[in-house]
Design a protein around this motif. Structure first.
Motif, mmCIF file in Angstrom:
data_model
loop_
_atom_site.group_PDB
_atom_site.id
_atom_site.type_symbol
_atom_site.label_atom_id
_atom_site.label_comp_id
_atom_site.label_asym_id
_atom_site.label_seq_id
_atom_site.Cartn_x
_atom_site.Cartn_y
_atom_site.Cartn_z
ATOM 1 N N GLY A 88 0.790 -1.227 0.000
ATOM 2 C CA GLY A 88 0.000 0.000 0.000
ATOM 3 C C GLY A 88 0.823 1.278 0.000
ATOM 4 N N ASN A 89 2.129 1.162 -0.313
ATOM 5 C CA ASN A 89 2.981 2.355 -0.320
ATOM 6 C C ASN A 89 2.480 3.425 -1.291
ATOM 7 N N ARG A 90 2.053 2.987 -2.471
ATOM 8 C CA ARG A 90 1.591 3.964 -3.462
ATOM 9 C C ARG A 90 0.277 4.611 -3.039
ATOM 10 N N ARG A 91 -0.572 3.836 -2.377
ATOM 11 C CA ARG A 91 -1.815 4.422 -1.877
ATOM 12 C C ARG A 91 -1.534 5.469 -0.799
ATOM 13 N N VAL A 92 -0.541 5.204 0.051
ATOM 14 C CA VAL A 92 -0.173 6.174 1.085
ATOM 15 C C VAL A 92 0.400 7.433 0.442
ATOM 16 N N ALA A 93 1.254 7.250 -0.585
ATOM 17 C CA ALA A 93 1.829 8.404 -1.274
ATOM 18 C C ALA A 93 0.732 9.242 -1.930
ATOM 19 N N ALA A 94 -0.244 8.555 -2.526
ATOM 20 C CA ALA A 94 -1.355 9.279 -3.160
ATOM 21 C C ALA A 94 -2.200 10.004 -2.115
ATOM 22 N N ALA A 95 -2.453 9.334 -0.995
ATOM 23 C CA ALA A 95 -3.244 9.952 0.069
ATOM 24 C C ALA A 95 -2.560 11.208 0.606
ATOM 25 N N ARG A 96 -1.246 11.162 0.744
ATOM 26 C CA ARG A 96 -0.505 12.344 1.220
ATOM 27 C C ARG A 96 -0.654 13.502 0.225
ATOM 28 N N LYS A 97 -0.569 13.179 -1.082
ATOM 29 C CA LYS A 97 -0.704 14.226 -2.094
ATOM 30 C C LYS A 97 -2.095 14.851 -2.054
ATOM 31 N N LEU A 98 -3.077 14.042 -1.678
ATOM 32 C CA LEU A 98 -4.451 14.550 -1.595
ATOM 33 C C LEU A 98 -4.725 15.255 -0.276
ATOM 34 N N GLY A 99 -3.745 15.245 0.633
ATOM 35 C CA GLY A 99 -3.906 15.930 1.910
ATOM 36 C C GLY A 99 -4.593 15.109 2.982
ATOM 37 N N TRP A 100 -4.720 13.809 2.752
ATOM 38 C CA TRP A 100 -5.346 12.960 3.764
ATOM 39 C C TRP A 100 -4.446 12.866 4.994
ATOM 40 N N THR A 101 -5.087 12.759 6.158
ATOM 41 C CA THR A 101 -4.328 12.574 7.404
ATOM 42 C C THR A 101 -4.543 11.196 8.012
ATOM 43 N N GLU A 102 -5.487 10.438 7.456
ATOM 44 C CA GLU A 102 -5.770 9.094 7.948
ATOM 45 C C GLU A 102 -5.952 8.145 6.770
ATOM 46 N N ILE A 103 -5.683 6.860 7.014
ATOM 47 C CA ILE A 103 -5.871 5.855 5.985
ATOM 48 C C ILE A 103 -6.227 4.535 6.668
ATOM 49 N N GLN A 104 -7.081 3.748 6.039
ATOM 50 C CA GLN A 104 -7.472 2.463 6.615
ATOM 51 C C GLN A 104 -6.320 1.464 6.470
ATOM 52 N N ALA A 105 -6.103 0.667 7.510
ATOM 53 C CA ALA A 105 -4.994 -0.296 7.480
ATOM 54 C C ALA A 105 -5.344 -1.540 8.281
ATOM 55 N N ASP A 106 -4.918 -2.675 7.778
ATOM 56 C CA ASP A 106 -4.928 -3.922 8.540
ATOM 57 C C ASP A 106 -3.538 -4.087 9.130
ATOM 58 N N VAL A 107 -3.461 -4.103 10.457
ATOM 59 C CA VAL A 107 -2.166 -4.157 11.150
ATOM 60 C C VAL A 107 -1.980 -5.532 11.779
ATOM 61 N N TYR A 108 -0.855 -6.163 11.495
ATOM 62 C CA TYR A 108 -0.540 -7.495 12.033
ATOM 63 C C TYR A 108 0.711 -7.401 12.899
ATOM 64 N N CYS A 109 0.593 -7.923 14.118
ATOM 65 C CA CYS A 109 1.722 -7.927 15.044
ATOM 66 C C CYS A 109 2.668 -9.058 14.664
ATOM 67 N N ARG A 110 3.772 -8.720 14.021
ATOM 68 C CA ARG A 110 4.671 -9.727 13.481
ATOM 69 C C ARG A 110 5.424 -10.490 14.558
ATOM 70 N N THR A 111 5.609 -9.865 15.731
ATOM 71 C CA THR A 111 6.339 -10.542 16.803
ATOM 72 C C THR A 111 5.530 -11.678 17.415
ATOM 73 N N GLU A 112 4.227 -11.719 17.120
ATOM 74 C CA GLU A 112 3.362 -12.766 17.672
ATOM 75 C C GLU A 112 2.915 -13.762 16.615
ATOM 76 N N MET A 113 3.484 -13.671 15.403
ATOM 77 C CA MET A 113 3.064 -14.538 14.307
ATOM 78 C C MET A 113 4.203 -15.421 13.825
ATOM 79 N N THR A 114 3.870 -16.645 13.467
ATOM 80 C CA THR A 114 4.857 -17.524 12.846
ATOM 81 C C THR A 114 5.033 -17.120 11.390
ATOM 82 N N GLU A 115 6.115 -17.583 10.777
ATOM 83 C CA GLU A 115 6.349 -17.278 9.370
ATOM 84 C C GLU A 115 5.251 -17.876 8.497
#
Length: 250
Positions: A43-70
């Motif tokens: 989603g890097n490009r979506r974040v870059a686009a959102a910044r250009k549009l002046g957005w201050t928030e974006i929807q995200a699915d966050v996964y805690c990698r320290t608690e997940m197996t490979e």
């Protein structure tokens, strides 16, 4: 708010227009590491686009990698295919999962067709620097998938041309790939013609057919072992009588 670590390559006008007109359709994919360290995985490009549009928030699915197996993380990446996850990351996730799961199980767990899984795995035959070009101006995903099916010297030729095009800020297109593929077919045809003319007695008809089948399997990216299984099954079907043989009358 914890800052996101980005690896943005810029936002296209198409993406800017899409976000402006219809908004964000899918959450970005974020890894959370120790100390609330957040890294954008898809989603890097979506974040870059959102910044250009002046957005201050974006929807995200966050996964805690320290608690997940490979394996668990690989399943997350593989199942995220409908959200335009990086195809190379997807391929590497499939590669990890394929060590524990069959292609059929992978399809069942991710919803990704086996043909797509095979195409992603084939991408990994390309060098790392070429993989990094996929999705950029230099190399589209579709052309990269076709190039990855090449073997030996022809794969090396395609890689060399891709690198040259990228260095010149040009695109490796379907036409470039067609030129490499045509050279490959001509070389194969010449090798067969040479074998047939110079030493026909050394190349039985069955061996010639085997060469053609291997070439076809490589071109279509179908494992030769799968074809052999199918042929073996058909042979049994032919050899097994469908009904009892009639008895002779005395």
């Amino acid at each position: 708010m914890t800052a996101l670590q980005e690896n943005a390559h810029g936002a296209s006008n198409h993406l800017l227009g899409s976000l402006r007109s219809v908004g964000q359709l899918h959450p970005i994919l974020v890894e959370q590491w120790a100390g609330d360290h957040l890294v954008i995985h898809a989603g890097n490009r979506r974040v870059a686009a959102a910044r250009k549009l002046g957005w201050t928030e974006i929807q995200a699915d966050v996964y805690c990698r320290t608690e997940m197996t490979e394996t668990a993380w690989a399943l997350v990446l593989a199942g995220d295919h409908n959200r335009s996850v990086n195809p190379v990351d997807e391929a590497r996730a499939f590669e990890r999962l394929a060590k524990q799961l069959s292609l059929e199980s992978l399809q069942a767990n991710t919803g990704v067709p086996i043909q797509t899984i095979r195409a992603r795995l084939a991408l990994l035959s390309l060098p790392t620097d070429v993989l990094e070009l996929i999705g950029s101006k230099a190399l589209s995903l579709g052309v990269a998938e076709r190039a990855s099916r090449l073997k030996g010297v022809h794969l090396n030729t395609a890689v060399s041309v891709i690198r040259s095009k990228a260095a010149a800020d040009e695109s490796f297109t379907q036409l470039d790939l067609k030129a490499v593929t045509l050279a490959r077919r001509q070389a194969f045809g010449q090798s067969l013609a040479h074998l047939q003319v110079s030493a026909p007695a050394l190349l039985p008809e069955a061996e010639l057919l085997a060469l053609e089948i291997r070439e076809l399997c490589a071109r279509r990216h179908v494992p030769l072992s799968d074809v052999l299984v199918e042929l073996q099954g058909q042979r049994h079907a032919v050899d097994t009588p469908l009904s009892p043989q009639p008895q002779a009358l005395h």
